[in-house]
Design a protein around this motif. Structure first.
Motif, PDB file in Angstrom:
ATOM      1  N   GLU A  40      -4.973  10.584  -4.901  1.00 47.22           N
ATOM      2  CA  GLU A  40      -6.313  11.138  -5.090  1.00 47.22           C
ATOM      3  C   GLU A  40      -6.979  11.453  -3.755  1.00 47.22           C
ATOM      4  N   ARG A  41      -6.868  10.523  -2.815  1.00 46.51           N
ATOM      5  CA  ARG A  41      -7.461  10.735  -1.501  1.00 46.51           C
ATOM      6  C   ARG A  41      -6.764  11.877  -0.761  1.00 46.51           C
ATOM      7  N   SER A 101       0.835  -1.203   0.000  1.00 46.23           N
ATOM      8  CA  SER A 101       0.000   0.000   0.000  1.00 46.23           C
ATOM      9  C   SER A 101       0.869   1.252   0.000  1.00 46.23           C
ATOM     10  N   GLY A 158      -3.797   4.337   0.310  1.00 45.03           N
ATOM     11  CA  GLY A 158      -4.466   3.702  -0.818  1.00 45.03           C
ATOM     12  C   GLY A 158      -3.724   2.459  -1.257  1.00 45.03           C
ATOM     13  N   LYS A 159      -4.424   1.589  -1.981  1.00 47.13           N
ATOM     14  CA  LYS A 159      -3.790   0.363  -2.461  1.00 47.13           C
ATOM     15  C   LYS A 159      -2.766   0.662  -3.546  1.00 47.13           C
ATOM     16  N   THR A 160      -3.031   1.727  -4.300  1.00 49.26           N
ATOM     17  CA  THR A 160      -2.077   2.136  -5.327  1.00 49.26           C
ATOM     18  C   THR A 160      -1.626   3.562  -5.028  1.00 49.26           C
ATOM     19  N   LYS A 161      -0.501   3.939  -5.678  1.00 50.63           N
ATOM     20  CA  LYS A 161       0.018   5.288  -5.473  1.00 50.63           C
ATOM     21  C   LYS A 161      -0.979   6.337  -5.964  1.00 50.63           C
ATOM     22  N   ALA A 162      -1.622   6.051  -7.097  1.00 46.71           N
ATOM     23  CA  ALA A 162      -2.594   6.998  -7.654  1.00 46.71           C
ATOM     24  C   ALA A 162      -3.805   7.142  -6.730  1.00 46.71           C
ATOM     25  N   ASP A 163      -4.237   6.028  -6.140  1.00 47.85           N
ATOM     26  CA  ASP A 163      -5.380   6.049  -5.231  1.00 47.85           C
ATOM     27  C   ASP A 163      -5.052   6.869  -3.992  1.00 47.85           C
ATOM     28  N   ALA A 164      -3.862   6.668  -3.437  1.00 54.74           N
ATOM     29  CA  ALA A 164      -3.444   7.420  -2.253  1.00 54.74           C
ATOM     30  C   ALA A 164      -3.326   8.906  -2.577  1.00 54.74           C
TER      31      ALA A 164
END
Length: 422
Positions: free
Chosen positions: A53-54, A22, A45-51
């Motif tokens: 974005e949050r 993560s 986040g599970k992915t770098k992009a997800d983290a």
């Protein structure tokens, strides 16, 4: 630490790739102004992009509501949203509901203004607009609510000065509270069986009449607030030093349906029925022991034993066994007043009557505040109303006779007739 070995600039944030795969974005912000502790904004986040974005969404939300300085000052309505969210955690649901209603009404008028652009003229305009449909006392409470919020914005250094400080609060002329005379409560209570109110449900008329008679007597003789009377249970009837009395330690409040209302973690509240909750007294001072007469004590226990009411069951309920509602009490109160031929005073005036009677009896100030459950004598004096007879008696004791002439001059008032003027 950056890849080239140099430390990142403070506030630029860091990216952490954890062993479980993560990702976490973290950024340090200014210390907590209240405690001085370090604070961080984090997002995982599970992915770098997800983290990412949050993390960006969290930053944007904090800038929008003023938690984090941004390129633009937050809109007043956005800051109000955040302020109410934090305010909710520190007050009872009824207090929050009232304050939130006041703030939302103000936001309908000036919520579009950015916080750092807010001027005294905006506050004045808000009061003018709301004043067209609100009573002066309610309008002043809107002003007080707005000032509370903007005082916090000043403390957070989002604005240099709360603009409410430069605006005079709405003027309020105190309304006179009418109370019954010393002998009238007895007439009111005796008139309950003759009030002609509609009876609903299977309860016997004598039990229904008795419940209202006792509730009204508790309002006058014990000065109990309506929620305190409705919450009365047998375990609260105690003797201290041989004196019968009531341990006022709980009340019933209308907070809302479970799931629709958020009960703060510090507030002790038990759901009873519908929107009604059993909770603690209004303030710490409101928890008190109120002595009552042997007659009232005996009649309360007679009801409890006759109806087989358990120690932790309500002494007063409606025909369906649910807690008494204030609307039902007001209805029967007005019916009893009419049957007794008494003026239409509101039921809360019974507390004013008790405060006035304790003053009439020259009860010490500390005893009066203790009985009323107030935090100061100032509030108790607000509830106190001196009638002409008690003032005359006090003046008669205080002022000596200033005329020593024993002769009494008889006077006769002669009414002029129509012919005298001709």
């Amino acid at each position: 630490m950056a890849a080239n070995g140099r430390r990142r600039t403070k506030g630029s944030g860091s990216i952490i790739h954890r062993r479980d795969g993560s990702w976490e974005f973290r950024r340090e912000i200014d210390p907590d102004p209240a405690t001085g502790r370090r604070r961080f904004i984090t997002a995982k986040g599970k992915t770098k992009a997800d983290a990412r974005e949050r993390f960006d969404a969290r930053i944007a939300d904090m800038e929008r509501t003023g938690r984090l300085p941004g390129a633009k000052s937050p809109l007043l309505e956005d800051y109000a949203e955040r302020w109410l969210e934090e305010y909710r955690l520190n007050v009872k649901p009824t207090t929050y509901r009232t304050r939130a209603g006041r703030i939302h009404a103000c936001m309908q008028v000036i919520g579009h203004v950015r916080l750092d652009e807010l001027k005294p003229d905006h506050i004045r305009r808000c009061m003018r607009v709301l004043g067209k449909r609100l009573a002066p006392s309610t309008l002043k409470d809107h002003y007080v609510s707005l000032k509370m919020m903007l005082d916090q914005a000043e403390l957070e250094e989002l604005i240099p000065v709360d603009p409410c400080r430069r605006v005079k609060p709405p003027r309020v002329e105190p309304a006179e509270t009418r109370i019954l005379s010393p002998d009238q409560p007895k007439r009111l209570i005796e008139a309950v069986p003759n009030r002609g109110a509609k009876r609903r449900g299977p309860a016997l008329t004598v039990d229904v009449d008795e419940s209202w008679m006792l509730l009204f007597e508790l309002a006058f003789a014990a000065g109990m607030r309506e929620g305190e009377r409705y919450a009365l249970m047998p375990f609260q009837l105690r003797r201290r030093d041989g004196v019968p009395g009531i341990d006022v330690c709980q009340q019933i409040q209308q907070y809302g349906l479970p799931g629709d209302v958020e009960i703060p973690g510090w507030l002790k509240a038990e759901h009873l029925y519908g929107t009604l909750w059993l909770t603690t007294p209004k303030t710490r001072a409101a928890r008190r022991f109120v002595p009552i007469s042997e007659s009232l004590w005996t009649r309360l226990w007679s009801r409890i034993e006759r109806l087989n009411i358990g120690l932790r069951q309500l002494v007063f309920t409606n025909a369906r066994g649910n807690p008494v509602r204030s609307s039902a009490e007001r209805y029967n109160w007005r019916k009893a007043l009419k049957a007794a031929g008494l003026p239409m005073v509101n039921i809360h005036s019974a507390r004013h009557w008790m405060a006035s009677m304790t003053a009439r009896a020259n009860m010490p100030d500390d005893a009066r505040t203790a009985i009323m459950g107030h935090t100061s004598i100032t509030m108790t004096n607000h509830y106190t109303h001196r009638d002409a007879a008690s003032l005359a008696a006090l003046l008669g004791q205080a002022i000596p006779d200033l005329h020593d002439d024993p002769d009494i001059i008889d006077t006769q008032i002669v009414e002029a007739s129509a012919s005298d003027g001709e």
